[in-house]
Write a protein that holds these residues in place. Structure first.
Motif: not given
Length: 353
Positions: A176-193
């Motif tokens: 959910n792009r409106r939630k802080a935890r989701s923003t954190m998850n997406r950013r860390n997903n991308e860091a792994g890539r």
């Protein structure tokens, strides 16, 4: 909000989920992974997937076993990287989140888990494509001219851009792009890539008579996954602490993440981010998911995090002798075998009080 994705095991051993779990993880299928046939995978029956993910699953059905393999890679690498730490990436059998409550917190550990599992998917999917088995992907055909006349492109360059794109399209839609935890998850997903994308290696092979290098062909290859694990572990140690800020939009309030300390550099998409402190992991705490360090082995001669002083949190440690039988005094006998004796060794084993 945790990555709310429950997936299936590669053997169709469905997870013991009651109702609609709030902490289910897609990577649960990696715990008991073994190669699965695509006929076993029924995307519509996978609990917890949003519609976009289910469609993507059906579109790339032949790559779903590689997703399971990638999850297993990530879990195993997590346990390797943290084997000497208070939190050692413990998995919990029967828990749909695999790691338990510890990843409900927006901590460094959750950041690492997201990054290493996202990287695992990229690595496994990309390698599967290079094997030539899937019909939906293959080698990387986009090649720049070689830098000199000494070599030319050849072999099968691994199409990491496809793997990265696959990981984004499959893992991120649930957030959910409106939630802080989701923003954190997406950013860390991308860091792994990015840990894979930015560290591709050029491999070369010589061709010619008697080992000469008349022709040298080169190709691009992903780094070994152990190397990826070390890279992401470095990002864990330097992860940026964030804080939640709020922004008003027509559709409501949006939670953003900003660096908590303005004196530190703004994190890039290659960096891990978090905004909640980690438990100390010293004591058993059911609410935080900490198993404590009682009974954990430690290194009495180390001053590091694996040493008994830090691992045991100042409680002290017990020492006992452990006897093992090892091969010793091995000799090569012509031709062609190795003969060894069996020797008993006694070691001191230290465990936390």
């Amino acid at each position: 909000m945790v990555l709310d994705l429950v997936f299936f095991s590669a053997l169709l051993c469905w997870l013991p989920v009651v109702g609609a779990p709030s902490a289910g993880m897609w990577w649960a299928m990696g715990v008991s992974y073994s190669p699965a046939s695509t006929e076993q995978i029924l995307c519509a029956k996978v609990p917890g997937l949003v519609a976009k993910q289910a469609r993507y699953c059906r579109k790339h059905l032949e790559l779903m076993p590689s997703v399971a393999e990638g999850a297993q890679k990530g879990i195993q690498e997590c346990q390797w990287q943290f084997q000497g730490r208070r939190w050692n990436c413990t998995t919990i059998g029967g828990d749909p989140s695999v790691f338990g409550k510890v990843i409900e917190k927006a901590s460094r550990e959750s950041a690492f888990v997201n990054a290493i599992l996202s990287a695992g998917v990229v690595h496994a999917v990309t390698r599967a494509c290079a094997s030539g088995e899937p019909l939906s992907c293959s080698c990387d055909k986009r090649r720049k001219p070689p830098p000199d006349d000494e070599w030319k492109w050849g072999g099968c360059s691994e199409d990491v851009k496809f793997g990265v794109r696959f990981s984004r399209n499959f893992l991120d839609p649930r957030e959910n792009r409106r939630k802080a935890r989701s923003t954190m998850n997406r950013r860390n997903n991308e860091a792994g890539r990015q840990a894979i994308l930015k560290n591709m290696e050029t491999k070369c092979k010589c061709h010619g008579l008697s080992g000469s290098c008349e022709v040298k062909t080169c190709w691009k290859q992903q780094p070994d996954f152990r190397t990826v694990g070390y890279l992401i572990k470095e990002k864990y140690d330097s992860a940026t602490e964030m804080e939640i800020t709020f922004r008003r939009e027509d559709r409501g309030t949006v939670e953003d993440l900003e660096p908590k300390n303005s004196h530190f550099k703004v994190p890039t998409f290659s960096d891990l981010v978090y905004y909640e402190p980690s438990p100390n992991y010293c004591e058993y705490d059911l609410d935080s998911g900490s198993f404590g360090t009682y009974g954990r082995r430690c290194n009495a001669s180390s001053d590091g995090i694996d040493g008994c002083d830090l691992m045991c949190c100042g409680r002290g440690y017990n020492t006992m002798s452990e006897e093992t039988v090892e091969r010793c005094e091995c000799q090569f006998i012509w031709c062609c075998k190795v003969k060894c004796k069996s020797c008993q060794r006694i070691y001191d084993v230290h465990t936390c009080k």
